[in-house]
Design a protein around this motif. Structure first.
Motif, PDB file in Angstrom:
ATOM      1  N   SER A   1      12.935  18.949  19.225  1.00  9.92           N
ATOM      2  CA  SER A   1      11.828  18.742  18.144  1.00  9.92           C
ATOM      3  C   SER A   1      10.363  19.490  18.589  1.00  9.92           C
ATOM      4  O   SER A   1       9.831  20.141  17.843  1.00  9.92           O
ATOM      5  CB  SER A   1      11.741  17.498  17.663  1.00  9.92           C
ATOM      6  OG  SER A   1      11.519  16.603  18.656  1.00  9.92           O
ATOM      7  N   VAL A   2      10.162  19.581  19.812  1.00  7.43           N
ATOM      8  CA  VAL A   2       9.003  20.000  20.095  1.00  7.43           C
ATOM      9  C   VAL A   2       8.914  21.302  20.247  1.00  7.43           C
ATOM     10  O   VAL A   2       7.928  22.019  19.774  1.00  7.43           O
ATOM     11  CB  VAL A   2       8.390  19.490  21.852  1.00  7.43           C
ATOM     12  CG1 VAL A   2       7.263  20.002  22.282  1.00  7.43           C
ATOM     13  CG2 VAL A   2       8.144  18.080  22.026  1.00  7.43           C
ATOM     14  N   CYS A   3      10.079  21.949  20.641  1.00 10.14           N
ATOM     15  CA  CYS A   3      10.260  23.535  20.468  1.00 10.14           C
ATOM     16  C   CYS A   3      10.015  23.710  19.093  1.00 10.14           C
ATOM     17  O   CYS A   3       9.525  24.827  18.776  1.00 10.14           O
ATOM     18  CB  CYS A   3      11.659  23.685  21.242  1.00 10.14           C
ATOM     19  SG  CYS A   3      11.791  23.497  22.862  1.00 10.14           S
ATOM     20  N   VAL A   4      10.645  23.088  18.216  1.00 13.51           N
ATOM     21  CA  VAL A   4      10.673  23.344  16.838  1.00 13.51           C
ATOM     22  C   VAL A   4       9.142  23.440  16.290  1.00 13.51           C
ATOM     23  O   VAL A   4       8.864  24.233  15.462  1.00 13.51           O
ATOM     24  CB  VAL A   4      11.718  22.425  15.915  1.00 13.51           C
ATOM     25  CG1 VAL A   4      11.176  22.566  14.678  1.00 13.51           C
ATOM     26  CG2 VAL A   4      13.065  22.750  16.162  1.00 13.51           C
ATOM     27  N   PHE A   5       8.514  22.268  16.691  1.00 11.21           N
ATOM     28  CA  PHE A   5       7.164  22.107  15.838  1.00 11.21           C
ATOM     29  C   PHE A   5       6.393  23.420  16.540  1.00 11.21           C
ATOM     30  O   PHE A   5       5.451  24.129  16.031  1.00 11.21           O
ATOM     31  CB  PHE A   5       6.327  20.881  16.638  1.00 11.21           C
ATOM     32  CG  PHE A   5       6.884  19.776  15.762  1.00 11.21           C
ATOM     33  CD1 PHE A   5       7.017  19.785  14.671  1.00 11.21           C
ATOM     34  CD2 PHE A   5       7.034  18.568  16.795  1.00 11.21           C
ATOM     35  CE1 PHE A   5       7.660  18.600  14.095  1.00 11.21           C
ATOM     36  CE2 PHE A   5       7.705  17.516  16.077  1.00 11.21           C
ATOM     37  CZ  PHE A   5       7.965  17.482  14.793  1.00 11.21           C
ATOM     38  N   ASN A   6       6.630  23.412  18.161  1.00 19.32           N
ATOM     39  CA  ASN A   6       6.005  25.120  18.590  1.00 19.32           C
ATOM     40  C   ASN A   6       6.279  26.259  17.757  1.00 19.32           C
ATOM     41  O   ASN A   6       5.439  26.791  17.483  1.00 19.32           O
ATOM     42  CB  ASN A   6       6.717  25.013  19.880  1.00 19.32           C
ATOM     43  CG  ASN A   6       5.793  25.626  20.898  1.00 19.32           C
ATOM     44  OD1 ASN A   6       5.139  26.739  20.549  1.00 19.32           O
ATOM     45  ND2 ASN A   6       5.767  25.136  21.940  1.00 19.32           N
ATOM     46  N   THR A   7       7.561  26.292  17.451  1.00 20.69           N
ATOM     47  CA  THR A   7       8.058  27.527  16.764  1.00 20.69           C
ATOM     48  C   THR A   7       7.290  27.520  15.585  1.00 20.69           C
ATOM     49  O   THR A   7       7.024  28.540  14.929  1.00 20.69           O
ATOM     50  CB  THR A   7       9.649  27.572  16.389  1.00 20.69           C
ATOM     51  OG1 THR A   7      10.166  27.472  17.769  1.00 20.69           O
ATOM     52  CG2 THR A   7      10.018  28.902  16.052  1.00 20.69           C
TER      53      THR A   7
ATOM     54  N   ALA B   1      -3.361  22.064  13.393  1.00 17.33           N
ATOM     55  CA  ALA B   1      -3.678  20.992  14.006  1.00 17.33           C
ATOM     56  C   ALA B   1      -2.522  19.933  14.331  1.00 17.33           C
ATOM     57  O   ALA B   1      -2.373  19.396  15.217  1.00 17.33           O
ATOM     58  CB  ALA B   1      -5.193  20.359  13.499  1.00 17.33           C
ATOM     59  N   ILE B   2      -2.170  19.810  12.856  1.00 16.98           N
ATOM     60  CA  ILE B   2      -0.888  18.743  12.808  1.00 16.98           C
ATOM     61  C   ILE B   2       0.147  19.186  13.673  1.00 16.98           C
ATOM     62  O   ILE B   2       0.729  18.277  14.500  1.00 16.98           O
ATOM     63  CB  ILE B   2      -0.474  18.703  11.454  1.00 16.98           C
ATOM     64  CG1 ILE B   2      -1.444  18.000  10.629  1.00 16.98           C
ATOM     65  CG2 ILE B   2       0.963  17.754  11.298  1.00 16.98           C
ATOM     66  CD1 ILE B   2      -1.311  17.761   9.088  1.00 16.98           C
ATOM     67  N   LEU B   3       0.496  20.377  13.842  1.00 19.24           N
ATOM     68  CA  LEU B   3       1.604  20.914  14.547  1.00 19.24           C
ATOM     69  C   LEU B   3       1.529  20.540  16.024  1.00 19.24           C
ATOM     70  O   LEU B   3       2.254  20.012  16.807  1.00 19.24           O
ATOM     71  CB  LEU B   3       1.951  22.482  14.276  1.00 19.24           C
ATOM     72  CG  LEU B   3       2.364  22.869  13.022  1.00 19.24           C
ATOM     73  CD1 LEU B   3       2.442  24.152  12.866  1.00 19.24           C
ATOM     74  CD2 LEU B   3       3.650  22.261  12.892  1.00 19.24           C
ATOM     75  N   ILE B   4       0.220  20.959  16.449  1.00 14.16           N
ATOM     76  CA  ILE B   4      -0.041  20.799  18.072  1.00 14.16           C
ATOM     77  C   ILE B   4      -0.019  19.202  18.092  1.00 14.16           C
ATOM     78  O   ILE B   4       0.460  18.729  19.300  1.00 14.16           O
ATOM     79  CB  ILE B   4      -1.647  21.287  18.283  1.00 14.16           C
ATOM     80  CG1 ILE B   4      -1.381  22.880  18.407  1.00 14.16           C
ATOM     81  CG2 ILE B   4      -1.897  20.906  19.648  1.00 14.16           C
ATOM     82  CD1 ILE B   4      -2.432  23.615  19.010  1.00 14.16           C
ATOM     83  N   ALA B   5      -0.820  18.402  17.141  1.00 12.54           N
ATOM     84  CA  ALA B   5      -0.821  16.901  17.311  1.00 12.54           C
ATOM     85  C   ALA B   5       0.743  16.463  17.589  1.00 12.54           C
ATOM     86  O   ALA B   5       1.120  15.521  18.478  1.00 12.54           O
ATOM     87  CB  ALA B   5      -1.424  16.104  16.336  1.00 12.54           C
ATOM     88  N   LEU B   6       1.607  16.965  16.856  1.00  9.47           N
ATOM     89  CA  LEU B   6       2.761  16.476  16.780  1.00  9.47           C
ATOM     90  C   LEU B   6       3.687  16.766  18.299  1.00  9.47           C
ATOM     91  O   LEU B   6       4.357  15.937  18.585  1.00  9.47           O
ATOM     92  CB  LEU B   6       3.830  17.124  15.479  1.00  9.47           C
ATOM     93  CG  LEU B   6       3.709  16.428  14.308  1.00  9.47           C
ATOM     94  CD1 LEU B   6       4.272  17.205  13.305  1.00  9.47           C
ATOM     95  CD2 LEU B   6       4.153  14.966  14.443  1.00  9.47           C
ATOM     96  N   GLN B   7       3.441  18.102  18.429  1.00  5.25           N
ATOM     97  CA  GLN B   7       3.972  18.469  19.857  1.00  5.25           C
ATOM     98  C   GLN B   7       3.391  17.384  20.763  1.00  5.25           C
ATOM     99  O   GLN B   7       4.185  17.071  21.753  1.00  5.25           O
ATOM    100  CB  GLN B   7       3.406  19.829  20.108  1.00  5.25           C
ATOM    101  CG  GLN B   7       4.661  20.864  19.849  1.00  5.25           C
ATOM    102  CD  GLN B   7       3.777  22.173  20.154  1.00  5.25           C
ATOM    103  OE1 GLN B   7       3.963  22.499  21.335  1.00  5.25           O
ATOM    104  NE2 GLN B   7       3.647  23.255  19.352  1.00  5.25           N
ATOM    105  N   ILE B   8       2.204  17.213  20.956  1.00  3.08           N
ATOM    106  CA  ILE B   8       1.728  16.539  22.062  1.00  3.08           C
ATOM    107  C   ILE B   8       2.269  15.072  21.974  1.00  3.08           C
ATOM    108  O   ILE B   8       2.606  14.408  22.904  1.00  3.08           O
ATOM    109  CB  ILE B   8       0.127  16.257  21.675  1.00  3.08           C
ATOM    110  CG1 ILE B   8      -0.708  17.717  21.966  1.00  3.08           C
ATOM    111  CG2 ILE B   8      -0.336  15.360  22.718  1.00  3.08           C
ATOM    112  CD1 ILE B   8      -1.010  17.954  23.181  1.00  3.08           C
ATOM    113  N   ALA B   9       2.480  14.523  20.631  1.00  2.45           N
ATOM    114  CA  ALA B   9       2.797  13.150  20.450  1.00  2.45           C
ATOM    115  C   ALA B   9       4.329  13.076  21.032  1.00  2.45           C
ATOM    116  O   ALA B   9       4.745  12.070  21.570  1.00  2.45           O
ATOM    117  CB  ALA B   9       2.882  12.770  18.939  1.00  2.45           C
ATOM    118  N   PHE B  10       5.146  14.007  20.500  1.00  2.78           N
ATOM    119  CA  PHE B  10       6.528  14.029  21.249  1.00  2.78           C
ATOM    120  C   PHE B  10       6.689  14.197  22.564  1.00  2.78           C
ATOM    121  O   PHE B  10       7.623  13.513  23.479  1.00  2.78           O
ATOM    122  CB  PHE B  10       7.461  15.184  20.592  1.00  2.78           C
ATOM    123  CG  PHE B  10       8.023  14.462  19.315  1.00  2.78           C
ATOM    124  CD1 PHE B  10       7.334  14.596  18.066  1.00  2.78           C
ATOM    125  CD2 PHE B  10       9.281  13.991  19.164  1.00  2.78           C
ATOM    126  CE1 PHE B  10       7.761  14.293  16.948  1.00  2.78           C
ATOM    127  CE2 PHE B  10       9.753  13.511  17.931  1.00  2.78           C
ATOM    128  CZ  PHE B  10       9.063  13.813  16.889  1.00  2.78           C
TER     129      PHE B  10
END
Lengths: 234, 436, 400
Positions: free
Chosen positions: B321-327, C17-26
């Motif tokens: 899921s991190v990879c997906v957010f990243n993408t 910003a939300i995308l990075i924040a979500l990545q950071i959170a996970f």
């Protein structure tokens, strides 16, 4: 106020060397309202960039407000831009994510003024351009003319000694352009030195002096009769 | 039109090589990490004998102490049977294919003494074992019922042992020595090594294949001992190797093959009757409890999939899921970077749907390439794990289903990632970026 | 600082910003829990076993043939093993500690109808058992030759005495001196004559690993284990001689698994160290992905705001102020992500605790994970931010 002696600016690519300015000489006195005209590619923008310390030059000497700025480093130049120069751009260059008030505040932030000081200056500048009531709006919610007035307020808030305007009416229709011109004239009448780059002959006529640039050099200088009177006023 | 969109997608991928490779890399890495853990999980939780798993049943009888239930299993019954129960079932249960069995550690050698001694794990079992679990005979067959009843010393070899002792030749009729006794070879089977080894999970769920099979009728006369678990709640009376055959200790596995629900009911009925009878005889002091569980149920009761395995799968999906957010971020970046071009396309008559489709095609291409690369990473990762850890090789094997799963997962992940950016870009108005 | 305007600009460009924040959170959720599991496994692998791990060689012997006099064979073996240069003590044993194979019995301080039996590892050793394992006797006495019973089915005599571990003593005789007490099993009883400080039993993942009893007994039979203590530094030499020494006495048997105890443990902890390796790799890759994601989005945002940056520079912003703007912006986004991440990490941990019998996350893993991500975020955004600070102020006069 401003003296450029034998300024040259050379753009180099691998193959060609282009002289944007060649042995450029210009003197602007305190209180003048100078318009700069010339065909596109003549070096108007290069002149403006150098005058506003936005860009380096290759040779020559530039004295601004009694200070030789030729060899200054980036930080010192930023400080001078921030404290002595106000900019008005053709495409306004407001920051779209910030509201009007925050836009006007930008240069004040960099000067490190106290919150109270900043607030007073913002209110004053916005009331001069007649937009005090729009402080919370975003740039996109305003018309072009209003946006340019915000940009002027931003320039004025820093109480600059020199105002540099780059085609300030270029993106505006004629009625709005007239309002902007009137605003500039009233600022000038309060003693601020203004240099305005324009290709509009009618506008340039309203300045106290016109400088025509051709192939990177000043080609002619028209003195208006009005100048004497304005200088006397100042 | 679709061809045109693939062309556009390809051009776009080539135009921003860094951004494209970042996106593909992120998807590939996410897929790789997920698939590595899923592979281990899948093989552990997979069906080891798919065509028969609903017909093979493990038998449990609650023979434990009256004071407290058996605590080692999830259904509070011992996993194994006592020897008296195993023999009673083999002799008296309805006539279905069934057998008790256990493994033993034995020393084998060629008939003429003086050759190298080899210690091997041997399974002691009934003749039905081979047909029940589908072992494949290379030479000969299982021992006959007669041989089993007469407790003849016969043996079925595994292919590996046959290769080593008889150079892979047909050894039926030859003899070998097992624990210093002579046994005649009646058959040779291919090595049998299901993952997990569901038929005897008492010492872990992955083990090496067993070397040979001996008739269970020999075990008590020869006092064979188990190499697996023995669990007791009551001390055995007497001592020595024979004592455990009379004890209340559980140490034999018991399996039966039942074709349908009627047969299951019939068998269960028999077990309940047997339980009641033993209760009357003074054994089985607990409330009546028996169980017949098919292979899947049996794997659950034995908790074959380890917690570590599940935790890793959970972590891997969070990783994905991190990879997906990243993408999503990278795609948004990429798509917004060409808002102007999109705006022009809209002005030239592209509908929102067309724009959406164009971008989804691009997204799918990224997903596909990412999936392929992810498969490669999975393969590489599994190879590294094989090399660097003690995880059994049987758990690190990619099959076609897993590969298909990897590609589907990659496509789904990229589509999930690409949906919002594509939709967002589809909403750009034709006029927005045309003004200067 | 300029946090308020940065925040309001950020809120107008939420998606990135939300995308990075979500990545950071996970990432925080995964990293904290993974670190926690890694550390727990490390602790598990490295806890003291109470035994002289590096100077013990173990082996399992299995005889073939029907009429073997096992007692005589074993006595000869013990003699021969002790004669190997470098060997200090030898004992027989029913099982090798830490090997995954062994025997456990229910024991108790009493025997009544409703006695709670405590599952306890049981090791049958000779009088040299404690010295062979390098155990530390903290009270009572060691075994003597007279304590040792060689089991004989004809005589059917069992050992009288037992030495137990401190962990077992505390478990069944809380607040009492265990020495001299009777230890009951369901079929027999033993007198506790001594207590050893610590000894690990057979199964490394069993909660009763430290509860063990040592019984002075030998069961002569077709297979038995030998535990051989050596002088430090001579372990490998001894190990290489064990097989031949035993086969020279009788070659009708198989000598297996001649291993140093340390290697026995390493192999038993294999799945734990594998978990550590896999989790560490996952954490590294995840951090890499997160950094790449931040770099990507920051670079995009700098690109998009080139004109804005030029304008700020024209209005007098110095390079470091532009740099700082992006660092602060990223720090804010990271912090929002981390706030969310704390919730996510706790939720994930709660899930692991409920479903997988893992322990509760120690609180300090969360600030540790946060610190790592804060630093990593700044590190990732530094490149794009530096590029932003290099934007020329002359951009501002360029017409679009």
């Amino acid at each position: 106020m401003l003296a450029m002696n034998n300024i040259s600016k050379v753009f180099r690519t691998d193959l060609v060397e282009t002289h944007a300015l060649r042995d450029f000489n210009l003197q602007v006195n305190e209180g003048e309202f100078v318009s700069v005209t010339g065909p596109s590619g003549s070096g108007k923008t290069t002149f403006l960039n150098i005058a506003g310390l936005l860009d380096d030059f290759s040779h020559g000497q530039y004295v601004l407000d009694g200070e030789d700025v030729s060899g200054l480093n980036d930080n010192e130049r930023s400080r001078i831009r921030n404290e002595k120069i106000g900019f008005i751009f053709q495409s306004f260059n407001l920051i779209p994510d910030l509201n009007i008030r925050d836009n006007v505040e930008v240069p004040l932030r960099y000067r490190g003024l106290s919150a109270n000081d900043r607030r007073q200056r913002i209110e004053k500048a916005l009331s001069i351009v007649g937009l005090a009531s729009r402080a919370k709006h975003l740039p996109a919610q305003l018309s072009g003319g209003q946006q340019q007035r915000v940009a002027i307020a931003r320039a004025l808030a820093g109480e600059p000694r020199l105002l540099l305007a780059d085609e300030p009416t270029g993106n505006l229709d004629s009625m709005m352009a007239r309002q902007i011109m009137e605003l500039l004239e009233s600022i000038h009448s309060n003693g601020t030195t203004i240099i305005m780059v324009t290709h509009d002959a009618e506008l340039s006529r309203r300045a106290t002096r016109n400088v025509h640039i051709m192939d990177g050099q000043v080609s002619e200088i028209n003195l208006h009769e009005q100048m004497q009177a304005n200088v006397a006023q100042a | 039109m679709l061809l045109y969109e693939f062309k556009l997608a390809f051009k776009s991928l080539r135009k921003n090589p860094i951004l494209s490779s970042l996106m593909i890399g992120a998807i590939a890495l996410g897929i790789g990490v997920c698939m590595i853990t899923v592979t281990m999980f899948y093989l552990m939780s997979g069906d080891p004998i798919p065509h028969k798993s609903d017909r093979l049943f493990a038998v449990q009888i609650d023979s434990w102490s009256k004071e407290r239930p058996y605590t080692g299993s999830t259904n509070e019954m011992p996993f194994q049977l006592t020897w008296p129960d195993s023999t009673a079932l083999m002799n008296r249960a309805p006539d279905f294919p069934q057998t008790a069995m256990f493994k033993s550690s034995m020393i084998i050698e060629q008939l003429q003494q003086g050759s190298e001694l080899r210690r091997e794990i041997v399974r002691i079992t009934g003749r039905d074992f081979f047909s029940m679990f589908d072992l494949e005979f290379i030479y000969g067959t299982s021992w006959t019922e007669e041989m089993e009843q007469q407790a003849q010393q016969v043996v079925v070899l595994s292919e590996t042992v046959n290769n080593e002792l008889f150079n892979g030749q047909d050894s039926v009729g030859e003899s070998i020595r097992v624990d210093d006794r002579e046994y005649r070879v009646v058959g040779v089977v291919k090595d049998w090594n299901p993952v997990p080894n569901f038929y005897d999970l008492n010492n872990g769920s992955i083990e090496d294949p067993e070397a040979m099979y001996l008739p269970i009728s020999l075990s008590e006369p020869l006092a064979m001992t188990t190499a697996g678990n023995t669990n007791c709640w009551k001390p055995s009376t007497g001592s020595g190797p024979q004592a455990v055959y009379q004890s209340e200790c559980v140490w034999t596995q018991y399996w039966v093959e039942l074709k349908n629900a009627d047969e299951v009911a019939e068998y269960r009925n028999f077990l309940e009757g047997y339980y009641a009878e033993q209760q009357q005889l003074g054994r089985f002091e607990r409330p009546q409890k028996v169980a017949v569980s098919n292979v899947r149920e049996w794997l659950n009761i034995n908790q074959v999939v380890e917690n570590d395995n599940r935790v890793l799968v959970g972590l891997a999906f969070m990783f994905l899921s991190v990879c997906v957010f990243n993408t999503v971020g990278l795609m948004l970046t990429k798509f917004l970077g060409r808002s102007k071009e999109t705006s022009i396309r809209r002005a030239l008559g592209a509908t929102r749907m067309t724009i959406l489709r164009q971008h989804l095609v691009e997204v799918s291409s990224i997903g596909f390439v990412g999936g392929i690369l992810g498969l490669f990473l999975t393969w590489a990762g599994l190879s590294v794990i094989k090399f660097a850890t003690d995880i059994p090789e049987q758990l690190l094997h990619l099959d076609l289903q897993l590969m298909a799963l990897a590609l589907i997962l990659a496509l789904l992940a990229t589509l999930a990632a690409g949906l919002y950016p594509s939709w967002h870009i589809g909403r750009i108005s034709p006029a927005r970026y045309l003004r200067t | 600082m300029e946090i308020r305007p940065i925040l309001s600009a950020m809120l107008r460009n939420k998606t990135g910003a939300i995308l990075i924040a979500l990545q950071i959170a996970f990432t925080l959720a995964v990293v904290t829990n993974a670190f926690f599991i890694i550390y727990q496994r490390w602790e598990k692998i490295n806890r003291p076993s109470g035994m002289d791990m590096h100077n013990i060689v173990t082996s399992r012997v299995q005889w073939v043939g029907q009429d073997v006099d096992y007692k005589a064979e074993i006595l000869r073996d013990l003699e021969a093993l002790k004669a190997i240069p470098g060997v200090t003590h030898v004992t027989t044993s029913n099982a090798i500690p830490l090997s995954g194979g062994g025997s456990s019995r229910g024991v108790s301080a009493e025997r009544t109808e409703d006695t709670e039996w405590t599952a306890t590892g049981s090791f049958l050793l000779t009088q040299d058992g404690l010295d062979s394992l390098g155990l530390n006797l903290v009270s009572g006495r060691n075994f003597t030759l007279n304590d040792v019973v060689w089991f004989d089915p004809e005589v059917d005599e069992l050992a009288q005495n037992v030495i137990i571990t401190q962990a077992l003593a505390e478990h069944i005789y809380p607040d009492e001196n265990a020495v001299g007490k009777t230890l009951y099993m369901n079929d027999s009883e033993l007198t506790v004559i001594g207590i050893v400080e610590r000894m690990h039993g057979s199964w490394v993942s069993w909660s009763g690993l430290e509860r063990n009893m040592l019984v002075p007994m030998v069961f002569p039979g077709s297979s038995i284990s030998y535990i051989i203590r050596t002088q430090p530094g001579l372990t490998e030499e001894v190990r290489s001689q064990v097989k031949q020494t035993l086969l020279d006495i009788n070659n009708r048997r198989v000598i297996r698994r001649i291993r140093v105890l340390e290697d026995v443990a390493t192999s038993s902890y294999g799945s734990d160290s594998d978990m550590m390796v896999i989790l560490s790799s996952v954490v590294c890759l995840l951090l890499l992905i997160t950094v790449v994601g931040i770099v990507g989005l920051a670079a995009f945002s700098v690109n998009q705001r080139t004109r804005q940056i030029g304008t700020r520079r024209a209005l007098g912003a110095r390079r470091y102020q532009i740099l700082r703007y992006f660092l602060v912006e990223n720090w804010l986004i990271t912090s929002i992500g981390l706030t969310l991440g704390v919730l996510l990490a706790s939720a994930f941990n709660y899930y692991l605790v409920v479903h997988f019998e893992l322990e509760r996350l120690d609180w300090f893993y969360i600030p540790m994970g946060m610190a790592i991500l804060w630093l990593l975020g700044l590190f990732a955004v530094y490149g794009p931010a530096r590029r932003a600070s290099m934007v020329s102020p002359a951009i501002a006069t360029r017409t679009v």
